[in-house]
Motif scaffolding. Sequence first.
Motif, short mmCIF file in Angstrom:
data_model
loop_
_atom_site.label_atom_id
_atom_site.label_comp_id
_atom_site.label_asym_id
_atom_site.label_seq_id
_atom_site.Cartn_x
_atom_site.Cartn_y
_atom_site.Cartn_z
N LYS A 444 31.46 45.23 -10.84
CA LYS A 444 30.97 44.29 -9.83
C LYS A 444 29.51 44.00 -10.13
N THR A 445 29.17 42.71 -10.22
CA THR A 445 27.82 42.33 -10.61
C THR A 445 27.31 41.18 -9.73
N LEU A 446 25.98 41.06 -9.70
CA LEU A 446 25.34 40.01 -8.91
C LEU A 446 23.97 39.76 -9.52
N ALA A 447 23.66 38.51 -9.79
CA ALA A 447 22.36 38.17 -10.38
C ALA A 447 21.93 36.79 -9.92
N GLY A 448 20.65 36.68 -9.56
CA GLY A 448 20.15 35.39 -9.12
C GLY A 448 18.81 35.49 -8.45
#
Length: 488
Positions: A444-448
């Motif tokens: 699970k990843t999240l970037a911004g």
Amino acid sequence: MVNFRKYISGVTVLTAGFLLAQSTVSTVLYSQNYDNKTSLNLPSPVAYVEKAILSPKELVDISVNTMMTDPVLKNATWGFVVYDPKTKKIISSYNENTPLVPASTTKLLTTETAISMLGENYRWMTQLEYSGEIDENGVLNGNLYIVGSGDPSLGTNKAGAWSYKDIVSDFAGGMAREGIKKVNGDIVIQTALFKGNISALPENVVWLENNNYYLPVGTTKEINPANEKLIVKKSMNAAADKKFFYVSPYANKMVYAEKYEGNGTLTTKLPDAPAFLANSFRATLVKSGVAVTGKVTPKMTDATPEARKMIAAYKSPTLGDIIYYTNQRSDNSLAEALLKTVGFQKMGDQTSESGRVVVNNHLKDIAFDVEGLNYMDGSGLSRSNKVTPISQVKYLSSLMDEKFYKTYFNSLPIGGQSGTLKSMFLGEGNGQVFAKTGTLNKVKTLAGYLKTNSGRTLVFSLMVNNYAGSVGQVKSKMEKILQPTLDL
């Protein structure tokens, strides 16, 4: 890596404050109305004490340290970094230099490369042309040509793309304007783009969408597989690991996967958008009284092309619209098509290999930190993709000065409001987190980007590999890690 020792000196103050807060809060909030209640359900006094004593940065660091021992993340490999694009300094981080599987945050690289190279107003064209002459009775003694350019949205309604019915209607209108009442010839599909050089899939790629394995090469999942030409149904040998294959009518070549993940035996499909469009067009013409004596036939190359005139042209949505749809919905097929598009535009070759070369070269040209980078596909489905959290945030920070940044930024899902982030950050962070999500099994990843309560814009990356528990649990932990950053 967060250093927790610097907070030891504050423990005494924190403890004293905690005791004082307990007596103060309980005195101020006491009321006889609560005498019969078992619980006041009040916020923990510790939370107030922490915020009064510790800085926002210290609270972020403590949050990260706390998560190190959380059962969901304790044995996971994960990395986190929050970065200030103005000062170009790391605010807080953990394992920021560790290469991790980025899942669909890979699309950040693919979509940026496409918009940087082609511009946000780039469109794919699909044209209807004819050869030969039209006599006084409206008879075309020649062929109709449907000339494509690898439009990945063709007929899908994605990003505002027209349906097949709408395109066919427009083409039929063009025929009427030309006065064509009969066709003495074939309908030739001429598009070499994305249809040649089909080869074996890379290893360890999960080509899985809607319970079917597929090749996301300018594909459209809405096409009915019954209309496709399924040439090979199963492997040529009777091996225990049964495989299913598909061969496009454009290339008499088997498409297969040496290794794939998933349960059960699934079907590999390569939906053929131009063939579906051409057959639908022919059927519509015949039904409306325009006879077509020939058949629908593909033509990859033409050594002696006929002179042709254009009847009608369909333009795809803009690349900006396509990228918005791709990032909001994490559309794998569009992402893979963008990879092939940049490969074709730069190298004249529509293979994934060329696309990867172009993307990697582009990243080097803009000084992307390639340490630990392994870019394998356009969508992020491959577990062979690797990237570090620090390279993601520095990359995203560098884009803030680009002319296409507004379009790129607006393509990202918004926490609690849109796209794949609609169900996250429903409380704190609602409308403040703008990021690309990524999900694979145990990834699970999240970037911004995120807008803090004080109005700052910060950049972050949070990637978790091999976590324990459910996807819902790890999403909750990710929210807890990011929530203190809103006060920075």
